[in-house]
Enzyme design. Structure first.
Site, PDB file in Angstrom:
ATOM      1  N   ASP A  32      -1.899   6.123  13.000  1.00  0.00           N
ATOM      2  CA  ASP A  32      -1.095   4.950  12.629  1.00  0.00           C
ATOM      3  C   ASP A  32      -0.431   4.368  13.888  1.00  0.00           C
ATOM      4  OD1 ASP A  32       0.482   4.193   9.653  1.00  0.00           O
ATOM      5  OD2 ASP A  32       1.270   3.404  11.536  1.00  0.00           O
ATOM      6  N   ASN A  88       0.834   4.287  -0.949  1.00  0.00           N
ATOM      7  CA  ASN A  88       1.616   3.210  -1.566  1.00  0.00           C
ATOM      8  C   ASN A  88       0.695   2.197  -2.246  1.00  0.00           C
ATOM      9  OD1 ASN A  88       3.949   4.347  -0.378  1.00  0.00           O
ATOM     10  ND2 ASN A  88       3.552   3.261   1.529  1.00  0.00           N
ATOM     11  N   GLN A  95       3.640  -0.908   0.023  1.00  0.00           N
ATOM     12  CA  GLN A  95       2.326  -1.172   0.621  1.00  0.00           C
ATOM     13  C   GLN A  95       2.399  -2.446   1.451  1.00  0.00           C
ATOM     14  OE1 GLN A  95      -0.957  -1.587  -2.170  1.00  0.00           O
ATOM     15  NE2 GLN A  95      -2.489  -1.367  -0.554  1.00  0.00           N
ATOM     16  N   HIS A 101      -5.256   3.245   1.496  1.00  0.00           N
ATOM     17  CA  HIS A 101      -5.167   4.250   2.566  1.00  0.00           C
ATOM     18  C   HIS A 101      -4.220   5.354   2.141  1.00  0.00           C
ATOM     19  CE1 HIS A 101      -2.278   1.014   3.276  1.00  0.00           C
ATOM     20  NE2 HIS A 101      -1.460   1.934   3.755  1.00  0.00           N
ATOM     21  N   HIS A 103      -1.662   8.211   3.612  1.00  0.00           N
ATOM     22  CA  HIS A 103      -0.909   8.603   4.812  1.00  0.00           C
ATOM     23  C   HIS A 103      -0.900  10.117   4.955  1.00  0.00           C
ATOM     24  CE1 HIS A 103       1.238   4.715   5.631  1.00  0.00           C
ATOM     25  NE2 HIS A 103       0.993   4.515   4.353  1.00  0.00           N
TER      26      HIS A 103
HETATM   27  P1  5GP Z   1       1.484   0.901   3.966  1.00  0.00           P
HETATM   28  O1  5GP Z   1       2.887   0.392   4.226  1.00  0.00           O
HETATM   29  O2  5GP Z   1       0.568  -0.207   3.526  1.00  0.00           O
HETATM   30  O3  5GP Z   1       1.443   2.098   3.075  1.00  0.00           O
HETATM   31  O4  5GP Z   1       0.975   1.434   5.354  1.00  0.00           O
HETATM   32  C1  5GP Z   1       0.382   0.644   6.321  1.00  0.00           C
HETATM   33  C2  5GP Z   1       0.388   1.431   7.604  1.00  0.00           C
HETATM   34  O5  5GP Z   1      -0.593   0.880   8.465  1.00  0.00           O
HETATM   35  C3  5GP Z   1       1.718   1.391   8.335  1.00  0.00           C
HETATM   36  O6  5GP Z   1       2.162   2.728   8.530  1.00  0.00           O
HETATM   37  C4  5GP Z   1       1.391   0.678   9.639  1.00  0.00           C
HETATM   38  O7  5GP Z   1       2.096   1.216  10.735  1.00  0.00           O
HETATM   39  C5  5GP Z   1      -0.109   0.891   9.779  1.00  0.00           C
HETATM   40  N1  5GP Z   1      -0.822  -0.176  10.466  1.00  0.00           N
HETATM   41  C6  5GP Z   1      -0.730  -1.510  10.201  1.00  0.00           C
HETATM   42  N2  5GP Z   1      -1.579  -2.198  10.984  1.00  0.00           N
HETATM   43  C7  5GP Z   1      -2.233  -1.276  11.748  1.00  0.00           C
HETATM   44  C8  5GP Z   1      -3.244  -1.389  12.747  1.00  0.00           C
HETATM   45  O8  5GP Z   1      -3.721  -2.478  13.118  1.00  0.00           O
HETATM   46  N3  5GP Z   1      -3.682  -0.225  13.311  1.00  0.00           N
HETATM   47  C9  5GP Z   1      -3.175   0.995  12.940  1.00  0.00           C
HETATM   48  N4  5GP Z   1      -3.680   2.080  13.551  1.00  0.00           N
HETATM   49  N5  5GP Z   1      -2.223   1.128  11.994  1.00  0.00           N
HETATM   50  C10 5GP Z   1      -1.752   0.005  11.415  1.00  0.00           C
END
Ligand code: 5GP
Ligand code: ZN
Length: 136
Positions: A32, A88, A95, A101, A103
């Site tokens: 991440d 999420n 999310q 995805h 985590h």
């Molecule tokens: P969510 O909030 O949707 O559960 O998690 C999204 C996650 O994706 C976040 O922890 C954020 O830091 C990560 N993330 C968002 N954009 C990118 C990206 O371009 N590359 C990587 N490696 N992680 C990302």
């Protein structure tokens, strides 16, 4: 199916480089960009599913097996003290990237990841009724 506007479709399918720690025909697992703790990684299917409601059942059943394998492997290497596995669905649930995805978050004593919720209250009768309503 891929979604041409989706950043995780592009990362999972190798169009955008990522710090990949595992890859097979169906999944890519990469670090991440905004880690909650050292080693925070994401298991991402190569096909586009916005969330768990859309996720293919066969992939769904493989994800937790993969999560366990990686949690064991990462714990051995990182010597973390615990592990959160979370996912999420929907903006209200936190999310921010609308491609499914999972985590994988290694936890360390004294870290600042702060993954928690405020426990509410419930009475026995309310829980009994709700369980009845929800029973599958
Ligand atoms: P969510 O909030 O949707 O559960 O998690 C999204 C996650 O994706 C976040 O922890 C954020 O830091 C990560 N993330 C968002 N954009 C990118 C990206 O371009 N590359 C990587 N490696 N992680 C990302
Ligand atoms: Zn996608």
């Amino acid at each position: 199916m891929k979604n041409s506007n989706c950043i995780f479709c592009k990362i999972a399918n190798g169009e955008i480089p990522s710090s990949t720690i595992y890859e097979d025909e169906d999944f890519r697992v990469f670090l991440d960009l905004g880690p909650a703790a050292k080693g925070h990684a994401l298991i991402v299917p190569k096909e586009h599913y916005a969330n768990i409601y859309e996720l293919d059942d066969a992939l769904c059943s493989r994800i937790f097996v993969l999560a366990k394998k990686l949690a064991v492997h990462m714990t051995e290497i990182l010597h973390c003290d615990g592990f959160n596995i979370m996912q999420n669905n929907g903006a209200v649930a936190g999310q921010t990237v609308f491609h499914f995805h999972l985590h994988l978050i290694p936890r360390y004593k004294g870290d600042t990841a702060g993954i928690c919720w405020n426990p509410g209250t419930a009475d026995a009768e309310g829980l009994r009724r709700l369980a009845e309503e929800l029973r599958v």
